[in-house]
Write a protein that holds these residues in place. Sequence first.
Motif, PDB file in Angstrom:
ATOM      1  N   LYS A  42       0.825  -1.208   0.000  1.00 39.23           N
ATOM      2  CA  LYS A  42       0.000   0.000   0.000  1.00 39.23           C
ATOM      3  C   LYS A  42       0.860   1.259   0.000  1.00 39.23           C
ATOM      4  CE  LYS A  42      -1.322   2.330   3.491  1.00 39.23           C
ATOM      5  NZ  LYS A  42      -1.901   2.912   4.731  1.00 39.23           N
ATOM      6  N   LEU A  82       1.026   4.197  -2.905  1.00 37.56           N
ATOM      7  CA  LEU A  82       0.694   5.587  -2.600  1.00 37.56           C
ATOM      8  C   LEU A  82       1.856   6.524  -2.922  1.00 37.56           C
ATOM      9  CD1 LEU A  82      -1.214   5.243   0.799  1.00 37.56           C
ATOM     10  CD2 LEU A  82      -2.186   5.689  -1.461  1.00 37.56           C
ATOM     11  N   ILE A 131       0.550   6.398  -7.538  1.00 36.82           N
ATOM     12  CA  ILE A 131      -0.562   7.337  -7.588  1.00 36.82           C
ATOM     13  C   ILE A 131      -0.112   8.653  -8.212  1.00 36.82           C
ATOM     14  CG2 ILE A 131      -2.204   8.681  -6.223  1.00 36.82           C
ATOM     15  CD1 ILE A 131      -2.896   5.757  -6.233  1.00 36.82           C
ATOM     16  N   LYS A 154      -0.563  12.070  -8.006  1.00 40.47           N
ATOM     17  CA  LYS A 154      -1.142  12.946  -6.985  1.00 40.47           C
ATOM     18  C   LYS A 154      -1.696  14.239  -7.572  1.00 40.47           C
ATOM     19  CE  LYS A 154       2.114  11.040  -3.600  1.00 40.47           C
ATOM     20  NZ  LYS A 154       2.730  10.129  -4.583  1.00 40.47           N
ATOM     21  N   GLU A 195      -7.087   5.310   5.106  1.00 35.60           N
ATOM     22  CA  GLU A 195      -6.282   5.867   4.020  1.00 35.60           C
ATOM     23  C   GLU A 195      -6.448   5.029   2.754  1.00 35.60           C
ATOM     24  OE1 GLU A 195      -1.844   7.765   3.632  1.00 35.60           O
ATOM     25  OE2 GLU A 195      -2.007   5.776   4.533  1.00 35.60           O
ATOM     26  N   CYS A 230      -8.179   6.202  -0.829  1.00 38.55           N
ATOM     27  CA  CYS A 230      -7.518   6.006  -2.121  1.00 38.55           C
ATOM     28  C   CYS A 230      -8.447   5.281  -3.086  1.00 38.55           C
ATOM     29  CB  CYS A 230      -6.221   5.220  -1.919  1.00 38.55           C
ATOM     30  SG  CYS A 230      -5.342   4.861  -3.456  1.00 38.55           S
TER      31      CYS A 230
END
Length: 448
Positions: free
Chosen positions: A98, A102, A106, A108, A151, A155
């Motif tokens: 994870k 992240l 990802i 952002k 979290e 996501c």
Amino acid sequence: MNKDIIALKASARQLLEENILHFWLTKMQDYENGGFYGRIDGHDVLHKDADKGCVLNARILWSFASAYRVLSLSPTPFSKAKGVCSPDALLTAAIRAKDYILEHFIDKKRGGVYWSVDYKGQPKDTKKQSYAIGFTIYGMSELYRATGDEEALQCAIDLFCSLEEHAFDAKDMGYIEALTYDWRPIQDMRLSERDENGSRTMNTHLHILEPYTNLYRSLTHSYSSPLPRSFAHPVPKKEWGMGGVDGSLDDVRNRVDQKLRVLIDIFTKKLLNPSTHHLDLFFDNQWQGRRNIESYGHDIEAAWLLTEALEVLGDEQLMAATMPVIGQIAKASEEGLQADGSMIHECHKSMGDGLPSSVDADRHWWVQCECVIGELNQYQHFGDEEALKKALHCYDYIERHFIDHEQGEWYWSRRPDGSINRDEDKAGFWKCPYHNSRMCLEILEREF
């Protein structure tokens, strides 16, 4: 409980812990550059500088989160044979996956996920493939389901909203296969070089149905067990949702509910070939395609994933209307079953264009996994005793031909002559602890 099923559950638990999870825990964690290595080839050589794919990492996340959820709540103690698997080890691996996603996958700024990064975690291929976004939703929602990690849920919701905002075609329905990093049209939308360049594919819709089902389940039911304090950390306060969601979890849940119904409709009215009961694979924006490929593994996988979506929705009227179609798809897939219990990959039918029909008779690892789950699903929901026999026969084929008892994990495939295919990876962009771990977990979770 049927004695064959009792034995099957015991075997699946041992296979999951000692062969599959053990391999990924001991050989694939990258302690130098973070996350997990990108590749071990078919000759068991580790490639430390291989690119890292988002699909691989999202599937690792799902596998370890799901294994943690199922195994840590099981009354059966963990195997002591190799001393690696434990609830803490499974959860640590899930959190590792994870955190890496992240931090490195990802986008952002624009939303969505990158297709790949290099071995140091820098963006490599930045296209937005709907398939990869779907799998990231799948992994993140499973971690929330297992631990209550908010979290991860945030996501998953954000990715759902990005996919709906940019990739869903409200005019012709369905999800666009791929877009550029900034969500613009892209010429080459293929998942891999083996695929046709279609803007709509069965495979991507299947792996949007799957995560949306899991996200809906996560939003509907409480998580299994709290996240241990050592893993907990403050979650930044943030507005829930994007892309038209009004800010409440109820609204997100309702949106996912609606899209699951749209996806079920797409499978039964767009993807289904009414003359063969197979699911066709590649289409353009208006759902026009050659309809000449029969993919037996995808058919049987879709049959049980559609059943799962219907169960999660709990709409009895929709289930009554759809289950007969699911039975037809599952039966059509059995054209790929062989006398030795295995299921072959696919068949390309002649379309009167001068090209002969051709059969890919390789026994791919993932096809066998989906065959076992799909036949068990037929037994569980249709009372088909012959389906149980087929599932057990295929599982026996896996035990005899796929498991690498020395190095761990499974071979990619067996060729028609029975030889092992070592040209393809043991672990990599497409070879992940997903189909085989999920087969084991489905065996353990289902109540027959």
